[in-house]
Design a protein around this motif. Structure first.
Motif, PDB file in Angstrom:
ATOM      1  N   UNK A  76      -5.510  84.393  30.483  1.00 47.62           N
ATOM      2  CA  UNK A  76      -5.198  85.611  29.995  1.00 47.62           C
ATOM      3  C   UNK A  76      -5.945  86.641  30.572  1.00 47.62           C
ATOM      4  N   UNK A  77      -7.009  86.277  31.145  1.00 49.29           N
ATOM      5  CA  UNK A  77      -7.792  87.668  31.669  1.00 49.29           C
ATOM      6  C   UNK A  77      -7.150  87.810  33.053  1.00 49.29           C
ATOM      7  N   UNK A  78      -6.377  87.165  33.603  1.00 49.58           N
ATOM      8  CA  UNK A  78      -5.515  87.507  34.890  1.00 49.58           C
ATOM      9  C   UNK A  78      -4.933  88.737  34.495  1.00 49.58           C
ATOM     10  N   UNK A  79      -4.510  89.052  33.475  1.00 42.66           N
ATOM     11  CA  UNK A  79      -3.903  90.460  33.077  1.00 42.66           C
ATOM     12  C   UNK A  79      -4.706  91.627  33.577  1.00 42.66           C
ATOM     13  N   UNK A  80      -6.013  91.381  33.452  1.00 44.08           N
ATOM     14  CA  UNK A  80      -6.996  92.472  33.719  1.00 44.08           C
ATOM     15  C   UNK A  80      -7.348  92.405  35.333  1.00 44.08           C
ATOM     16  N   UNK A  82      -5.544  91.039  37.605  1.00 44.61           N
ATOM     17  CA  UNK A  82      -4.577  91.313  38.653  1.00 44.61           C
ATOM     18  C   UNK A  82      -3.964  92.773  38.587  1.00 44.61           C
ATOM     19  N   UNK A  83      -4.563  93.554  37.708  1.00 36.20           N
ATOM     20  CA  UNK A  83      -4.044  95.076  37.478  1.00 36.20           C
ATOM     21  C   UNK A  83      -5.171  95.855  37.958  1.00 36.20           C
ATOM     22  N   UNK A  84      -6.431  95.415  38.311  1.00 37.61           N
ATOM     23  CA  UNK A  84      -7.459  96.216  38.980  1.00 37.61           C
ATOM     24  C   UNK A  84      -6.802  96.754  40.391  1.00 37.61           C
ATOM     25  N   UNK A  85      -7.254  98.161  40.485  1.00 41.75           N
ATOM     26  CA  UNK A  85      -6.945  98.456  41.838  1.00 41.75           C
ATOM     27  C   UNK A  85      -7.781  98.060  42.984  1.00 41.75           C
ATOM     28  N   UNK A  86      -7.550  96.866  43.200  1.00 42.55           N
ATOM     29  CA  UNK A  86      -8.259  96.175  44.560  1.00 42.55           C
ATOM     30  C   UNK A  86      -7.198  95.633  45.131  1.00 42.55           C
ATOM     31  N   UNK A  87      -7.585  94.960  46.482  1.00 40.72           N
ATOM     32  CA  UNK A  87      -6.841  94.444  47.112  1.00 40.72           C
ATOM     33  C   UNK A  87      -6.825  92.958  46.694  1.00 40.72           C
ATOM     34  N   UNK A 265      -0.868  87.713  46.858  1.00 40.03           N
ATOM     35  CA  UNK A 265      -0.433  89.032  46.717  1.00 40.03           C
ATOM     36  C   UNK A 265       1.199  88.900  46.633  1.00 40.03           C
ATOM     37  N   UNK A 270       2.022  85.717  36.960  1.00 35.49           N
ATOM     38  CA  UNK A 270       0.806  85.512  35.786  1.00 35.49           C
ATOM     39  C   UNK A 270       1.859  85.389  34.631  1.00 35.49           C
TER      40      UNK A 270
END
Lengths: 271, 233
Positions: A76-80, A82-87, A265, A270
């Protein structure tokens, strides 16, 4: 951003790992107190506990590294994450760097505990271990030389670093591939199969390469030297360490990290 | 004006199951868009593609002129259906975390809102009720000054009083000119706020229209919804 990711990654992983280090610290304090108070049964018990903790710490760290990677990216933490503004490469790098640091720390702690217990036990029975070690080293005087010993120690460190990196690369790739469309239906079982498949394939390749590209480090009086001898029959110089597998593993680990970044990428779903 | 969301020929399948089938839409910024459809119609999949959680799809997706990437993640504030915060975190930790990564996150407002939402700043998430966790996630989203808000079922699974509270928070806190894409199947509670609705079913666009005061032509959105999705029951 990488710095911020690493900082937060340490915070996240510390929660699951730090307790074991705390347990080790408390046991060491008990051990030292029992040494000065001369209560034998506490001393024995705490020594055994400390040795057990050294192994458990490595095991817990490895489990935490695997579980943190899965939970923070594909749970579930992948939602956070993978939506961070990082590569995705930065996300992967931060996780790999922090995992590497934790595993290395657990290895160092395990070695330090065993060495510490050795000296502690020697002190308890009144032996001077430093003199014994010096005498032991004198037996090898000449071959290998002092320079070679230093180089060997550096090589051993590099080898440990590389083994940790290879483990992280294999496990990260396996978990990530298991979260792509093809394998997702099978769940985490596929990650275990992929991990062992990678491991077996790499061992087979190493076996083949070692036969056909025999690169070795030979230990002499003047230090370590590279050797490309096909057969050890012709070699009379002393100790020889094969490095073909080591070089291949470094290349393979680099490839696995690149593959993981690509999958993260482009291919990961998810849930 | 350039589009905030531009989708051309988007298709996505899970194995043999086609979830999105050649879907195309184009939205200008500043609208409140309702993404409507019955459960399992592909709303969440579409949202996951927009937010960069799913990357293996066919077709073209552009957010503010960019394919889902670092730029789009910077301008999207996303509220997922799931609880996504680590259970060891406390509200103060989550606020620091968001402030670390999003330049548009308003930490001061978030601290004030903790009080309004009656959320203890130092209580661990694992000891919070589901409702408290949902409030915290909502707070983290509305404290961003984002261009696009993507809210996946924010009022699903809560009682009518909580629904009114959530909608009130959303309407009062989002910046002027921002775009809101909100997925829901509880149309009655929200139809008054939509500028536009997108109804999808079987992965296709069934209706994509502007609305005025909760009406699509002569009918309410809820009536149109019942008519369009009667096949599902």
């Amino acid at each position: 951003m990488l710095g911020k990711l690493i900082k937060n990654e340490f915070k996240i992983s510390a929660n699951s790992i730090l307790n074991i280090y705390l347990a080790a610290a408390i046991t060491i304090v008990i051990m030292l107190l029992s040494y000065f108070t001369k209560i034998t049964w506490i001393s024995t018990l705490s020594t055994v506990a400390l040795l057990a903790i050294s192994g458990i710490a490595v095991l817990i760290t490895l489990v935490a590294v695997v579980s943190n990677f899965y939970k923070t990216l594909y749970g579930a933490q992948g939602y956070l994450s993978f939506t961070l503004p990082v590569k995705s490469g930065q996300l992967l790098a931060s996780k790999a760097i922090v995992s590497f640091a934790w595993i290395l720390l657990s290895y160092i702690m395990a070695v330090a505990i065993w060495v510490g217990v050795y000296f502690y036990a020697a002190a308890k029975i009144g032996q001077d271990r430093i003199t014994t070690i010096k005498t032991l080293l004198q037996l090898f005087e000449g071959v290998p030389g002092e320079k070679a010993i230093k180089q060997l120690l550096i090589f051993a460190c590099v080898l440990v670093f590389a083994q940790i990196a290879v483990f992280i690369a294999e496990i990260y790739f396996a978990i990530t591939l298991a979260n792509t469309k093809t394998f997702q239906k099978m769940g985490m079982v596929s990650a275990i199969f992929i991990f062992f498949a990678i491991f077996i394939v790499m061992q087979i390749i190493i076996g083949i390469l070692t036969s056909y590209v025999p690169i070795a480090l030979t230990v002499g009086v003047d230090g370590l030297m590279l050797s490309f001898e096909q057969s050890m029959v012709n070699y009379t110089g002393g100790i020889s360490i094969g490095v073909t597998g080591f070089i291949f593993q470094i290349i393979a680990a680099t490839g696995l990290f690149a593959g993981t970044a690509y999958l993260m990428k482009n291919k990961v779903n998810i849930k | 004006m350039s589009s905030i969301i531009q989708i051309k020929g988007l298709s996505k399948s899970y194995g043999s199951q086609q979830v999105l089938d050649d879907l195309s839409v184009d939205y200008e910024p500043g609208q409140f868009i309702g993404l409507l459809g019955p459960n399992g119609c592909g709303k969440t999949t579409l949202i996951k593609i927009l937010t960069g959680l799913i990357n293996d799809y066919k077709g073209e997706v552009l957010i503010d002129g960019h394919k889902p990437d670092v730029h789009t993640k910077n301008i999207i504030a996303y509220l997922p259906e799931k609880s996504y915060l680590a259970d060891w975190m406390r509200p103060v930790d989550t606020i620091k975390y968001m402030a670390d990564f999003y330049a548009d996150f308003d930490s001061e407002k978030a601290i004030k809102m903790l009080d309004t939402f009656k959320l203890p700043p130092k209580q661990k998430i694992k000891s919070m009720s589901k409702g408290m966790q949902e409030k915290l996630q909502l707070l983290l989203v509305v404290c961003r000054n984002a261009k696009l808000y993507v809210l996946d079922e924010p009022i699903g699974g809560v009682d009518p009083a909580a629904r009114a509270f959530i909608l009130d928070v959303i309407l009062k806190n989002l910046p002027q000119g921002s775009t809101v894409l909100i997925s829901t199947h509880l149309i009655h509670d929200v139809e008054g706020v939509f500028d536009r609705v997108l109804m999808i079913g079987n992965g296709k666009v069934l209706r994509n229209e502007k609305v005025h005061a909760g009406l699509m032509g002569e009918q309410t959105i809820e009536d149109v919804f019942k008519e369009v999705f009667s096949y599902a029951w």
